[in-house]
Design an enzyme around this catalytic site. Structure first.
Site, short mmCIF file in Angstrom:
data_model
loop_
_atom_site.label_atom_id
_atom_site.label_comp_id
_atom_site.label_asym_id
_atom_site.label_seq_id
_atom_site.Cartn_x
_atom_site.Cartn_y
_atom_site.Cartn_z
N GLY A 19 22.53 29.13 42.60
CA GLY A 19 21.39 28.84 43.46
C GLY A 19 20.09 29.17 42.78
O GLY A 19 20.07 29.80 41.71
N PRO A 20 18.98 28.77 43.36
CA PRO A 20 17.66 29.05 42.78
C PRO A 20 17.38 30.54 42.72
O PRO A 20 18.02 31.34 43.41
CB PRO A 20 16.69 28.33 43.74
CG PRO A 20 17.53 27.41 44.55
CD PRO A 20 18.89 28.01 44.61
N GLY B 178 15.85 34.10 43.55
CA GLY B 178 15.29 34.74 44.74
C GLY B 178 15.99 34.42 46.04
O GLY B 178 15.49 34.76 47.11
N GLY C 190 19.06 35.50 46.97
CA GLY C 190 19.90 36.59 47.47
C GLY C 190 21.31 36.60 46.92
O GLY C 190 22.22 37.08 47.59
N LYS C 191 21.51 36.11 45.70
CA LYS C 191 22.87 36.10 45.12
C LYS C 191 23.37 37.52 44.87
O LYS C 191 24.51 37.85 45.19
CB LYS C 191 22.86 35.28 43.83
CG LYS C 191 22.50 33.81 44.03
CD LYS C 191 22.56 33.02 42.75
CE LYS C 191 21.45 33.36 41.79
NZ LYS C 191 20.12 32.96 42.28
N GLU D 144 -11.12 17.49 47.17
CA GLU D 144 -10.15 17.96 48.17
C GLU D 144 -10.18 17.09 49.43
O GLU D 144 -9.14 16.89 50.07
CB GLU D 144 -10.42 19.42 48.53
CG GLU D 144 -10.30 20.39 47.35
CD GLU D 144 -8.95 20.32 46.67
OE1 GLU D 144 -7.95 19.97 47.34
OE2 GLU D 144 -8.88 20.60 45.45
N ASP E 165 -3.09 16.78 38.68
CA ASP E 165 -2.67 15.73 39.62
C ASP E 165 -2.12 14.52 38.87
O ASP E 165 -1.08 13.96 39.25
CB ASP E 165 -3.85 15.29 40.49
CG ASP E 165 -4.37 16.42 41.37
OD1 ASP E 165 -3.57 17.30 41.72
OD2 ASP E 165 -5.57 16.40 41.71
#
Length: 632
Positions: free
Chosen positions: A210-211, A213, A215-216, A435, A511
């Site tokens: 998993g990515p 952060g 919680g592995k 913006e 962008d």
């Protein structure tokens, strides 16, 4: 299991330090002897005085000395004053009158050697001993860090500390499916005989992917905590050192220690450090230390554990695509559990876990915070709660308010607000138009995400302003029109500068880069163009780390030219469309720019209100995209 690290001895109790100090004392002691073994005059004297040769001769002439010792370069004269003996020392000079003077004054004189065998020998040996001592000291330190002695350099025992984590599944929110996958692992560890009686084989390994952060590591600790078994944790890089064979030895020690305390869990974090595929791009990597460590890990996972005393290996990685196929086969890592970023409900539950102990005001709405944080991992959410508490403390508040949480979200997404970065009115105006262009196109393009906030306050390292778009839910798929919408929104800033200021700036560089990457993905990876049809031309590097697309060229020069032309034409087509849309709403954008210039921040609601008022005043059909038609 008790930690095997021995307490460090005080510095002055180190054998090497004691040996050096002893050598220095020995030198001083041996220097007190003459070459014939008798004590030197310096050792017997109460005091010594350095004088000139002229003064020595004057003392001899005045009968103020009793004995004179003549060396190759020095001359010593001794004199007794009461119970004290004084030695006068001077540099010797060639003088043929000295001996006749001593005979005349009837003063005893003799020759002496200025060095002796012991000091000469130590003079040769000391540099060698010092170098040898330093080498032994450095080698000893390295061996301690590696967890072994001179003949046991590969031992990992000093690196292994078994713990019994107090983490439970209730402490981990937002990944219910992942927890369900590992719940039966807890059952295996608690009641191994139940499965052994049925003839079932207990899984040897579970790979958590998993990515970053998500919680592995926390999930692995929760499994050990729920099962009440020893938890042996090591990072993948901890196995690798400069000495060949050390990693394999550490793997053996780790599994041997875990088997002695079975049932137990071994957790290897970032296993890709040692489990990387041995065949990279069709070429076999060298027989290096990492490969030997991997081979030992494969052998251990084949031959350890029993049904009655199981040892289960949990490993974590965010790069599963580079792992060796031999490591991933059944019988080693039998299962792969995806620990993904949480959805809306998961984010709410994670926020509830992390607000424990935090004083919250009555206006706090965790559901609203969860909507603003789509795409963030559990570690990001924990950081947002902590950042909000820090903001409240900095403002001398007694409770964390909703505004603190919103500001913490913006800090996490857009970066720290740079109030000290003063920009000129001219640049401020450019940023306001830029913006506003993003915001208007975002609200008027089907498939884009809703605007939450527009700001021209500098944030982060380079952003002079930002438009905060917050989808209410994670996106796992994107349709073609949604990709086109994202391109339009990215081009909105540059187009607004050209339409309203008739000049462009460098502010749109990022962008344009992102818009180009999206179209490149459409052509080379997603099969959304006439250039490639359904053919995939490039491979995605990493699904969890956002590595983009591979740089390997698997197509001809002609195809590359067609790709470049397609990207250029589509960018130009969307750019002209965006410019026309902004031109149609010129007055609305001017109102928005004025408010931004005065207030520096406007909300998404205000953006939609300005557009609606402009359309109503000019009897225009509303082009605002309803919420249900926007990307969610």
């Amino acid at each position: 299991m008790k930690p095997t690290n021995e307490p460090k001895k005080p510095f002055f109790q180190s054998p090497i330090v004691l040996a050096v100090l002893g050598g220095i004392l020995l030198i001083f002691f041996l220097r007190s002897f003459n070459s014939d073994g008798s004590f030197s005059d310096n050792f017997l004297a109460s005091s010594t005085k350095n004088v000139s040769y002229h003064e020595i001769k004057q003392l001899i002439s005045n009968n103020e000395v009793e004995n004179v010792s003549i060396g190759q370069t020095l001359i010593k004269a001794s004199h007794k004053e009461g119970n004290n003996r004084v030695i006068y020392i001077a540099k010797r000079v060639p003088d043929l009158t000295l001996v006749p003077l001593l005979d005349e004054k009837k003063i005893n004189y003799s020759g002496f050697s200025e060095s002796n065998f012991f000091t000469d020998m130590l003079g040769w040996l000391m540099p060698i001993l010092v170098i040898l001592g330093l080498w032994m000291f450095m080698a000893n330190r390295m061996q301690k860090n590696m967890g072994g002695g001179i003949f046991g350099m590969g031992s990992a025992k000093k690196l292994i500390n078994a713990e019994k984590p107090n983490v439970r599944f209730n402490d981990m929110a937002g990944n219910e499916e992942a927890k369900e996958e590992v719940v039966e692992i807890v059952d295996f560890l608690k009641y191994p005989e139940r499965y052994a009686n049925l003839g079932a084989k207990i899984p040897k390994g579970v790979l958590l992917v998993g990515p970053p952060g998500t919680g592995k590591t926390l999930l692995a600790k929760a499994v050990a905590g729920e099962a009440h078994v020893p938890f042996f944790s090591m990072g993948g890089s901890s196995f690798i050192e400069m000495f060949v064979g050390l990693g394999a030895s550490r793997v053996r020690d780790l599994f041997e220690t875990a088997k002695k305390q079975a049932p137990s869990i071994i957790f290897i974090d970032e296993i890709d450090a040692i489990g990387k595929s041995r065949a990279a791009g069709g070429m076999i990597s060298g027989n290096d230390e990492r490969e030997q460590t991997l081979n030992q890990l494969l052998a251990e996972m084949d031959g350890f554990g029993s049904e009655n005393a199981p040892v289960i290996v949990l490993a974590a990685t965010n790069r599963p695509e580079i792992l060796d196929p031999a490591l991933m086969r059944p019988g080693r890592f039998d299962r792969q559990v995806l620990v993904d970023k949480p959805d809306f409900n998961g984010r709410v539950e994670i926020l509830k876990v992390h607000i424990k102990g935090v004083k919250l005001a009555n206006d706090v709405n965790l559901q609203e915070v969860a909507k603003l944080t789509a795409g963030l991992a559990g570690a990001d959410l924990a950081n947002i709660i902590n950042e909000a508490a820090l903001l409240a403390g900095r403002n001398n508040q007694k409770e964390v308010k909703q505004q603190h949480l919103k500001e913490a979200v913006e800090r996490g997404i857009a970066g720290l607000e740079k109030k000290s970065r003063r920009i000129s009115p001219k640049e401020k105006k450019i940023v306001a138009y830029h913006e506003s262009g993003h915001a208007v196109i975002s609200e008027m393009t089907k498939g884009s995400t809703r605007v939450n906030k527009v700001s021209i306050i500098p944030r982060g390292m380079a952003a002079l302003g930002y438009t905060l778009n917050t989808p209410e839910e994670n996106k796992y798929l994107m349709q073609k029109h949604e990709l086109i919408a994202e391109i339009d929104v990215l081009l909105g800033g540059r187009a607004a500068e050209e339409v309203f200021l008739e000049e462009i700036s460098t502010g749109a560089s990022n962008d344009l880069e992102r818009a180009t990457d999206i179209i490149k993905g459409m052509v080379s990876y997603y099969g959304m163009s006439s250039v490639s049809g359904l053919m995939v031309l490039e491979k995605q590097r990493n699904a969890f780390l956002g590595g983009g697309y591979g740089s390997s060229r698997e197509f001809s020069e002609k195809t590359a030219e067609e790709m470049d032309l397609f990207i250029k034409n589509l960018l130009e087509e969307r750019y002209q469309h965006v410019k026309q849309t902004l031109s149609d709403y010129r007055e609305a954008i001017e109102i928005m720019v004025k408010e931004l210039f005065d207030k520096e921040v406007i909300t998404g609601e205000r953006v939609r209100e300005i557009i609606s008022e402009y359309e109503a005043a000019n009897n225009l059909e509303s082009r605002l995209i309803p919420l249900e038609e926007q990307a969610s």
